[in-house]
Design an enzyme around this catalytic site. Structure first.
Site, PDB file in Angstrom:
ATOM      1  N   GLU A  43       0.828  -1.209   0.000  1.00  0.00           N
ATOM      2  CA  GLU A  43       0.000   0.000   0.000  1.00  0.00           C
ATOM      3  C   GLU A  43       0.864   1.262   0.000  1.00  0.00           C
ATOM      4  OE1 GLU A  43      -3.777   1.867   2.510  1.00  0.00           O
ATOM      5  OE2 GLU A  43      -2.357   0.538   3.521  1.00  0.00           O
ATOM      6  N   LYS A 116     -10.146   2.534  -2.134  1.00  0.00           N
ATOM      7  CA  LYS A 116     -10.302   1.963  -0.797  1.00  0.00           C
ATOM      8  C   LYS A 116     -11.618   2.407  -0.171  1.00  0.00           C
ATOM      9  CE  LYS A 116      -7.583   1.531   3.491  1.00  0.00           C
ATOM     10  NZ  LYS A 116      -6.273   1.890   4.098  1.00  0.00           N
ATOM     11  N   CYS A 153      -5.797  -2.864   2.372  1.00  0.00           N
ATOM     12  CA  CYS A 153      -5.472  -2.768   3.796  1.00  0.00           C
ATOM     13  C   CYS A 153      -6.685  -2.916   4.714  1.00  0.00           C
ATOM     14  CB  CYS A 153      -4.695  -1.494   4.076  1.00  0.00           C
ATOM     15  SG  CYS A 153      -3.783  -1.565   5.651  1.00  0.00           S
TER      16      CYS A 153
END
Length: 294
Positions: A43, A116, A153
């Site tokens: 990331e 995300k 993540c």
């Protein structure tokens, strides 16, 4: 067997963004030389994990998509004939930014993007200050090496995200990641956190009958504000099979450049043994769309 060679790069980043990119390029070339067809990066891999503080000046690191990084990694993808999963700080418009995974096809084009969706806000992880929650939904990205369920993540803690990718035909789940130890926690607590992180992703593999590829960063990154002792990223990047079995697990404190071969056809066999999708009670899951059921 339908085999796929996957390269992962677990790197310790510095403040020198150009050096980080060049080191990644060197590792991508090394993996391609070994036969990797898909390379997954961690990331926000171009620089330090900047979300330890809230600093408006750091928005200057964001870039458009397409932009300089997609040109750079797209050029590598085309040169080497590999698919690359990147993770970028996207400047969508003035005052509107995302944490965005971009998949580069082997011809250098953008195969697709994922913004995300779950954005944390914890001490040393002030992501809500920087990132607008994603608005592209949970949709796999089709590539020449397969249909990739790319998430990022904090998304890796949510079974709903993994399931929605699986229900749309993702052949694997991929998580670029930046996670580490909170400096004040005891060694026992730190290990419990790392193992919980590992376990939940192995659970996604089992529940969906899919391989999971997670690439984390490693090494210590200081807190620019000096209010904490910084983050010690715990590495431990992994590739697990559709029963949660480890195919590879990287060390905690060391960099890793590794190629792992997975058998994509095995997922179907596992799903025949454990037909979780068949037995889902879709008529009874309406409550999942509520925040909490009182």
């Amino acid at each position: 067997m339908k085999q796929l060679n996957i390269g992962i790069i677990q790197q310790h980043n510095t403040a020198d963004r150009e050096l980080n990119r060049q080191r990644l390029a060197e590792s991508i070339r090394a993996l391609a030389a070994k036969g990797a067809e898909l390379v997954v990066l961690q990331e926000l891999h171009n620089g330090l994990y900047f979300c330890q503080t809230e600093n408006v000046g750091l928005f200057d690191q964001a870039e458009p998509i397409p932009g300089p990084s997609t040109d750079f990694y797209g050029g590598l993808a085309k040169e080497l004939g590999v698919v690359i999963v990147t993770s970028l700080f996207e400047r969508r418009a003035p005052g509107l930014y995302h944490n965005t995974a971009v998949v580069m096809e082997k011809d250098g084009s953008i195969a697709g993007c994922y913004r995300k969706m779950h954005i944390p806000d914890d001490p040393a992880y002030y992501e809500k200050f920087y990132f607008t929650p994603g608005d592209l939904g949970f949709h796999p990205i089709d590539t020449s090496v397969g249909r990739l369920g790319v998430l990022v993540c904090w998304d890796q803690w949510y079974p709903e995200a993994a399931r929605l990718m699986a229900l749309q035909g993702a052949e694997m789940l991929i998580y670029p990641t930046a996670i580490g130890y909170e400096s004040s926690d005891t060694a026992d607590e730190q290990e419990r956190q790392r193992e919980a992180w590992t376990t939940v992703q192995r659970g996604h593999a089992v529940a969906n009958g899919l391989p999971v590829i997670t690439v984390n960063r490693t090494g210590h990154e200081p807190d620019p504000s000096a209010q904490t002792n910084g983050i010690e990223f715990w590495g431990s990047s992994m590739v697990v099979g559709p029963q949660g079995e480890f195919l590879y697990r990287a060390p905690i404190k060391e960099e890793a450049v590794e190629m792992v071969t997975i058998d994509l056809e095995r997922s179907e066999q596992v799903r025949r043994w454990w037909p979780f999708l068949r037995d889902r009670r879709i008529d009874q899951y309406g409550g999942l769309t509520q925040r909490f059921i009182d």
